[in-house]
Design a protein around this motif. Sequence first.
Motif, PDB file in Angstrom:
ATOM      1  N   VAL A 108       0.972  -1.265   0.081  1.00 26.19           N
ATOM      2  CA  VAL A 108      -0.040   0.041  -0.008  1.00 26.19           C
ATOM      3  C   VAL A 108       0.954   1.189  -0.085  1.00 26.19           C
ATOM      4  O   VAL A 108       0.298   2.318  -0.519  1.00 26.19           O
ATOM      5  N   VAL A 109       2.077   1.110   0.615  1.00 26.43           N
ATOM      6  CA  VAL A 109       2.868   2.162   0.570  1.00 26.43           C
ATOM      7  C   VAL A 109       3.419   2.716  -0.876  1.00 26.43           C
ATOM      8  O   VAL A 109       3.366   3.925  -1.015  1.00 26.43           O
ATOM      9  N   LEU A 110       3.490   1.807  -1.791  1.00 31.04           N
ATOM     10  CA  LEU A 110       3.985   2.060  -3.017  1.00 31.04           C
ATOM     11  C   LEU A 110       2.770   2.144  -3.849  1.00 31.04           C
ATOM     12  O   LEU A 110       2.758   2.895  -5.219  1.00 31.04           O
ATOM     13  N   ASP A 111       1.617   1.685  -3.660  1.00 27.50           N
ATOM     14  CA  ASP A 111       0.466   1.820  -4.179  1.00 27.50           C
ATOM     15  C   ASP A 111      -0.351   2.949  -4.234  1.00 27.50           C
ATOM     16  O   ASP A 111      -0.837   3.942  -4.918  1.00 27.50           O
ATOM     17  N   LEU A 112      -0.601   3.419  -2.737  1.00 31.46           N
ATOM     18  CA  LEU A 112      -1.454   4.571  -2.571  1.00 31.46           C
ATOM     19  C   LEU A 112      -0.543   5.699  -1.731  1.00 31.46           C
ATOM     20  O   LEU A 112      -0.595   6.837  -2.228  1.00 31.46           O
ATOM     21  N   MET A 113       0.400   5.501  -0.824  1.00 28.52           N
ATOM     22  CA  MET A 113       0.834   6.433  -0.149  1.00 28.52           C
ATOM     23  C   MET A 113       1.849   7.248  -0.809  1.00 28.52           C
ATOM     24  O   MET A 113       1.958   8.411  -0.617  1.00 28.52           O
ATOM     25  N   ILE A 114       2.466   6.449  -1.721  1.00 26.22           N
ATOM     26  CA  ILE A 114       3.472   7.083  -2.645  1.00 26.22           C
ATOM     27  C   ILE A 114       3.261   8.431  -3.143  1.00 26.22           C
ATOM     28  O   ILE A 114       3.687   9.480  -3.522  1.00 26.22           O
ATOM     29  N   HIS A 115       1.664   8.349  -3.563  1.00 28.91           N
ATOM     30  CA  HIS A 115       1.011   9.929  -3.914  1.00 28.91           C
ATOM     31  C   HIS A 115       1.382  11.047  -3.103  1.00 28.91           C
ATOM     32  O   HIS A 115       1.758  12.228  -3.205  1.00 28.91           O
ATOM     33  N   ASP A 116       1.166  10.801  -1.776  1.00 28.58           N
ATOM     34  CA  ASP A 116       1.264  11.688  -0.624  1.00 28.58           C
ATOM     35  C   ASP A 116       2.737  11.916  -0.520  1.00 28.58           C
ATOM     36  O   ASP A 116       3.120  12.786   0.088  1.00 28.58           O
ATOM     37  N   LEU A 117       3.578  11.042  -0.377  1.00 29.62           N
ATOM     38  CA  LEU A 117       4.934  11.072  -0.181  1.00 29.62           C
ATOM     39  C   LEU A 117       5.669  12.098  -1.208  1.00 29.62           C
ATOM     40  O   LEU A 117       6.618  13.224  -0.797  1.00 29.62           O
ATOM     41  N   ASP A 118       5.147  11.709  -2.334  1.00 27.47           N
ATOM     42  CA  ASP A 118       5.644  12.845  -3.479  1.00 27.47           C
ATOM     43  C   ASP A 118       5.282  14.351  -3.103  1.00 27.47           C
ATOM     44  O   ASP A 118       5.924  15.355  -3.376  1.00 27.47           O
ATOM     45  N   ILE A 119       3.953  14.416  -2.719  1.00 25.60           N
ATOM     46  CA  ILE A 119       3.163  15.814  -2.429  1.00 25.60           C
ATOM     47  C   ILE A 119       4.027  16.368  -1.421  1.00 25.60           C
ATOM     48  O   ILE A 119       4.493  17.760  -1.218  1.00 25.60           O
TER      49      ILE A 119
ATOM     50  N   ALA B  17      -2.268   5.286   5.164  1.00 27.05           N
ATOM     51  CA  ALA B  17      -2.734   4.650   3.932  1.00 27.05           C
ATOM     52  C   ALA B  17      -3.491   3.316   4.216  1.00 27.05           C
ATOM     53  O   ALA B  17      -2.730   2.573   4.782  1.00 27.05           O
ATOM     54  N   SER B  18      -4.712   3.204   3.563  1.00 27.61           N
ATOM     55  CA  SER B  18      -5.371   1.972   3.857  1.00 27.61           C
ATOM     56  C   SER B  18      -5.820   1.448   2.338  1.00 27.61           C
ATOM     57  O   SER B  18      -6.491   2.421   1.787  1.00 27.61           O
TER      58      SER B  18
ATOM     59  N   ARG C 232      10.679   3.141   0.134  1.00 29.40           N
ATOM     60  CA  ARG C 232      11.418   1.918   0.491  1.00 29.40           C
ATOM     61  C   ARG C 232      12.100   2.100   1.918  1.00 29.40           C
ATOM     62  O   ARG C 232      11.944   1.057   2.527  1.00 29.40           O
ATOM     63  N   ALA C 233      12.270   3.382   2.317  1.00 27.56           N
ATOM     64  CA  ALA C 233      12.902   3.503   3.614  1.00 27.56           C
ATOM     65  C   ALA C 233      11.634   2.821   4.642  1.00 27.56           C
ATOM     66  O   ALA C 233      11.803   2.563   5.788  1.00 27.56           O
ATOM     67  N   ILE C 234      10.288   3.391   4.262  1.00 27.13           N
ATOM     68  CA  ILE C 234       9.241   3.113   5.367  1.00 27.13           C
ATOM     69  C   ILE C 234       8.972   1.765   5.084  1.00 27.13           C
ATOM     70  O   ILE C 234       8.818   1.201   6.135  1.00 27.13           O
TER      71      ILE C 234
END
Length: 276
Positions: free
Chosen positions: A114-125, A168-169, A253-255
């Motif tokens: 889910v980190v690479l699927d959904l959360m990465i949007h917000d990490l980029d933001i 993220a879920s 990846r660190a997450i």
Amino acid sequence: AAERGVPVFATLEELAANSDAAVVATPTISHADLGCRLMELGCDVLIEKPIAQDETEAQRLIETAQRTGRILQVGHLERFNPAIIALTKVITHPLFLEIHRMSEFSPRSLDIDVVLDLMIHDLDIVLSLVGKMPDEIRAAGIHIMSERVDIANVRLQFPGGCVANLTASRVSTERVRKLRLFQPHEYISLDYSRQDGARFTIGDNRNVNFAPLASVKSEPLRLELEDFFECIRTRRAPRVTGQQALAALQVARAILDKIEEHSKLVAESLNVAGTP
């Protein structure tokens, strides 16, 4: 294709011979091979997020783009959300961010966490708003419906003291896309889905002033593609470059590493307690 009158190509070579650019929207594991080959064949490319499955492959894409002189844009779609565009115009000094991204379960993208699927949007933001890489990461996550992490909670701390909490879920009962940001004398609440937001500012005598975030609703995908086409025409750098996408991937990846550490700690604790 017959219904829409769209040409179909059997190979990348045939596609590149008939195209100026291509969108790579395939499973993440194939991004690097397809993207690099298309750029070597002379195509500019828009690659869906995440840029690649690991840093080595992301770096290969970046180096190929530099060597071939091709445009490499990465599909972090939320950068083109009108609410985010409006937010970038009023950012001063972010101090604290709280972001929730929840989705109902879908069998799509279960090849990645889910980190690479959904959360990465917000990490980029977050990285684009703060302008720095985090110097401390804490994270926890669990898998429920798949063999990979389905729910994750992350705390990022940045040089200078800014803190971002992200959740993220992909097993939620409802769809949620919200961001809250605090900066000196101001609180901003934003809804990705509605493409709007509100600004609460503290004025003289501690008066609280309210104003809507000045966003103009539009289709983010259309804005993203228009930006890609403009990059192709003018050869300017895209809004989301390969380097920026790599930074988001490095944090993601660190997450995941931190989630793995936390999972081992929990497993040891349960073992000591005699809980299966």
